[in-house]
Design a protein around this motif. Structure first.
Motif, PDB file in Angstrom:
ATOM      1  N   ARG A  21       1.057  -1.113  -0.202  1.00 13.09           N
ATOM      2  CA  ARG A  21      -0.016  -0.037  -0.170  1.00 13.09           C
ATOM      3  C   ARG A  21       0.890   1.231   0.219  1.00 13.09           C
ATOM      4  O   ARG A  21       1.910   1.195   0.811  1.00 13.09           O
ATOM      5  CB  ARG A  21      -0.929   0.073   1.149  1.00 13.09           C
ATOM      6  CG  ARG A  21      -2.083  -0.970   1.297  1.00 13.09           C
ATOM      7  CD  ARG A  21      -2.688  -1.150   2.678  1.00 13.09           C
ATOM      8  NE  ARG A  21      -3.297  -0.131   2.956  1.00 13.09           N
ATOM      9  CZ  ARG A  21      -4.806   0.356   2.450  1.00 13.09           C
ATOM     10  NH1 ARG A  21      -5.337  -0.193   1.615  1.00 13.09           N
ATOM     11  NH2 ARG A  21      -5.414   1.472   2.639  1.00 13.09           N
ATOM     12  N   ALA A  25       0.703   5.305  -5.044  1.00 13.69           N
ATOM     13  CA  ALA A  25       0.902   6.821  -5.005  1.00 13.69           C
ATOM     14  C   ALA A  25       2.296   7.431  -5.226  1.00 13.69           C
ATOM     15  O   ALA A  25       2.206   8.484  -5.790  1.00 13.69           O
ATOM     16  CB  ALA A  25       0.243   7.019  -3.365  1.00 13.69           C
ATOM     17  N   GLU A  44      -5.067   9.024  -1.885  1.00 16.51           N
ATOM     18  CA  GLU A  44      -5.926   7.976  -1.633  1.00 16.51           C
ATOM     19  C   GLU A  44      -6.534   7.624  -3.194  1.00 16.51           C
ATOM     20  O   GLU A  44      -7.164   6.459  -3.323  1.00 16.51           O
ATOM     21  CB  GLU A  44      -7.089   8.593  -1.053  1.00 16.51           C
ATOM     22  CG  GLU A  44      -6.720   8.623   0.615  1.00 16.51           C
ATOM     23  CD  GLU A  44      -5.721  10.003   0.773  1.00 16.51           C
ATOM     24  OE1 GLU A  44      -5.398   9.881   1.929  1.00 16.51           O
ATOM     25  OE2 GLU A  44      -5.298  10.570  -0.147  1.00 16.51           O
ATOM     26  N   TRP A  45      -6.298   8.269  -4.078  1.00 15.23           N
ATOM     27  CA  TRP A  45      -6.743   8.013  -5.613  1.00 15.23           C
ATOM     28  C   TRP A  45      -6.147   6.600  -6.018  1.00 15.23           C
ATOM     29  O   TRP A  45      -6.761   5.823  -6.777  1.00 15.23           O
ATOM     30  CB  TRP A  45      -6.377   8.996  -6.548  1.00 15.23           C
ATOM     31  CG  TRP A  45      -7.020  10.264  -6.537  1.00 15.23           C
ATOM     32  CD1 TRP A  45      -8.144  10.612  -5.616  1.00 15.23           C
ATOM     33  CD2 TRP A  45      -7.124  11.272  -7.204  1.00 15.23           C
ATOM     34  NE1 TRP A  45      -8.755  11.963  -5.709  1.00 15.23           N
ATOM     35  CE2 TRP A  45      -7.973  12.464  -6.851  1.00 15.23           C
ATOM     36  CE3 TRP A  45      -6.150  11.844  -8.429  1.00 15.23           C
ATOM     37  CZ2 TRP A  45      -8.163  13.702  -7.345  1.00 15.23           C
ATOM     38  CZ3 TRP A  45      -6.384  12.976  -8.831  1.00 15.23           C
ATOM     39  CH2 TRP A  45      -7.349  13.716  -8.310  1.00 15.23           C
ATOM     40  N   GLY A  47      -4.896   4.013  -3.796  1.00 16.20           N
ATOM     41  CA  GLY A  47      -5.050   2.903  -2.924  1.00 16.20           C
ATOM     42  C   GLY A  47      -4.030   3.354  -1.710  1.00 16.20           C
ATOM     43  O   GLY A  47      -3.154   3.855  -1.714  1.00 16.20           O
ATOM     44  N   GLY A  48      -4.640   3.140  -0.749  1.00 13.27           N
ATOM     45  CA  GLY A  48      -3.753   3.477   0.654  1.00 13.27           C
ATOM     46  C   GLY A  48      -4.275   4.861   0.961  1.00 13.27           C
ATOM     47  O   GLY A  48      -5.220   5.450   0.260  1.00 13.27           O
ATOM     48  N   ASP A  49      -3.365   5.440   1.615  1.00  8.99           N
ATOM     49  CA  ASP A  49      -3.629   6.805   2.147  1.00  8.99           C
ATOM     50  C   ASP A  49      -2.130   7.604   2.485  1.00  8.99           C
ATOM     51  O   ASP A  49      -1.272   7.104   1.938  1.00  8.99           O
ATOM     52  CB  ASP A  49      -4.495   6.938   3.475  1.00  8.99           C
ATOM     53  CG  ASP A  49      -3.713   6.191   4.873  1.00  8.99           C
ATOM     54  OD1 ASP A  49      -2.455   5.982   4.848  1.00  8.99           O
ATOM     55  OD2 ASP A  49      -4.566   5.730   5.374  1.00  8.99           O
ATOM     56  N   GLY A  50      -2.301   8.934   2.811  1.00  6.66           N
ATOM     57  CA  GLY A  50      -1.019   9.650   2.948  1.00  6.66           C
ATOM     58  C   GLY A  50      -0.148   8.817   3.991  1.00  6.66           C
ATOM     59  O   GLY A  50       1.234   9.033   3.461  1.00  6.66           O
ATOM     60  N   ASP A  52       0.157   5.540   4.313  1.00  3.24           N
ATOM     61  CA  ASP A  52       0.922   4.512   3.725  1.00  3.24           C
ATOM     62  C   ASP A  52       1.983   5.042   2.627  1.00  3.24           C
ATOM     63  O   ASP A  52       3.157   4.405   2.611  1.00  3.24           O
ATOM     64  CB  ASP A  52      -0.380   3.812   2.912  1.00  3.24           C
ATOM     65  CG  ASP A  52      -1.398   3.151   3.737  1.00  3.24           C
ATOM     66  OD1 ASP A  52      -0.838   2.459   4.771  1.00  3.24           O
ATOM     67  OD2 ASP A  52      -2.320   3.175   3.557  1.00  3.24           O
ATOM     68  N   PRO A 166      -9.359   2.618  -5.509  1.00  7.34           N
ATOM     69  CA  PRO A 166     -10.599   2.734  -5.182  1.00  7.34           C
ATOM     70  C   PRO A 166     -11.670   3.102  -6.240  1.00  7.34           C
ATOM     71  O   PRO A 166     -11.555   3.984  -7.119  1.00  7.34           O
ATOM     72  CB  PRO A 166     -11.164   3.720  -4.051  1.00  7.34           C
ATOM     73  CG  PRO A 166      -9.725   4.619  -3.972  1.00  7.34           C
ATOM     74  CD  PRO A 166      -8.516   3.996  -4.717  1.00  7.34           C
ATOM     75  N   THR A 169     -12.943   6.743  -7.045  1.00  7.66           N
ATOM     76  CA  THR A 169     -11.929   7.833  -7.728  1.00  7.66           C
ATOM     77  C   THR A 169     -11.079   7.437  -8.767  1.00  7.66           C
ATOM     78  O   THR A 169     -10.377   8.096  -9.287  1.00  7.66           O
ATOM     79  CB  THR A 169     -11.154   8.350  -6.480  1.00  7.66           C
ATOM     80  OG1 THR A 169     -10.457   7.275  -6.022  1.00  7.66           O
ATOM     81  CG2 THR A 169     -12.126   8.963  -5.349  1.00  7.66           C
TER      82      THR A 169
END
Length: 198
Positions: A21, A25, A44-45, A47-50, A52, A166, A169
């Motif tokens: 993850r 990004a 987040e666009w 997969g995962g988040d900031g 990650d 996701p 998005t």
């Protein structure tokens, strides 16, 4: 691991990082960093988040270990593979893309046909990234020349979904990436492809 031209660089196999993850990004947001879009792309666009993305950035951009991602093809394939090197010099970071065969020259760009031939080749070598979607997204920043927006967009969406982006998005992410590729292609129209002799 030894890569010609990187004898003093601490290169390490990076293929295992592709499934983590935050990887996409980090890899794909670099394409979107030219400041030409009204909307800023976010981790987040992909997969995962900031968090990650930040955690994996420490691994990807470590000056003591330069991850290498091999997108190789079998011997006799009509198009050579590509080796992606995260060159983590303290004052000179960059991502180098080299031909995967004996001649390790820098690759400036790939046509759509070349990109698909490399990413979709059957039975890639064992020391290479195996997942077709991962192979495609690793080399997507190299796309140059002319292409069908609809075809490329559809392929980007499918690849992003396959690696965990996701669905809500993914269309926005694909449009953003495609827009940056198009703007760059306008500026880099003189680039030839070493794979086609151009």
């Amino acid at each position: 691991m030894l890569i010609e031209g990187y004898g003093h660089g601490p290169v390490v196999a990076g293929e295992s990082l592709v499934g983590r993850r935050g990887f996409w990004a980090n890899h794909l947001l670099a394409m979107c960093g030219d400041g030409t879009c009204a909307e800023r792309a976010i981790p987040e666009w992909f997969g995962g988040d900031g968090a990650d993305a930040d955690a994996l950035a420490e691994v990807l951009f470590d000056p003591e270990q330069w991850p290498v991602f091999r997108v190789l093809v079998p011997d006799g394939h009509p198009v050579p593979g590509v080796v992606v090197v995260y060159r983590n010099l303290v004052d000179e970071f960059g991502v180098d893309c080299l031909l995967g065969g004996q001649d390790r020259c820098l690759v400036a760009g790939l046509s759509w046909q070349e990109l698909i031939r490399v990413t979709d080749c059957p039975e890639p070598p064992a020391d290479s990234v195996q997942d077709v979607s991962g192979r495609f997204l690793l080399l997507l920043p190299l796309l140059s020349g002319e292409w069908s927006d609809e075809v490329v967009r559809e392929r980007i969406v499918a690849a992003l979904v396959a690696v965990g982006a996701p669905e809500g998005t993914v269309g926005r992410a694909a449009g953003h990436l495609l827009g940056h590729l198009e703007r760059r292609a306008l500026h880099d129209a003189v680039w030839g492809s070493p794979l086609s002799g151009g």
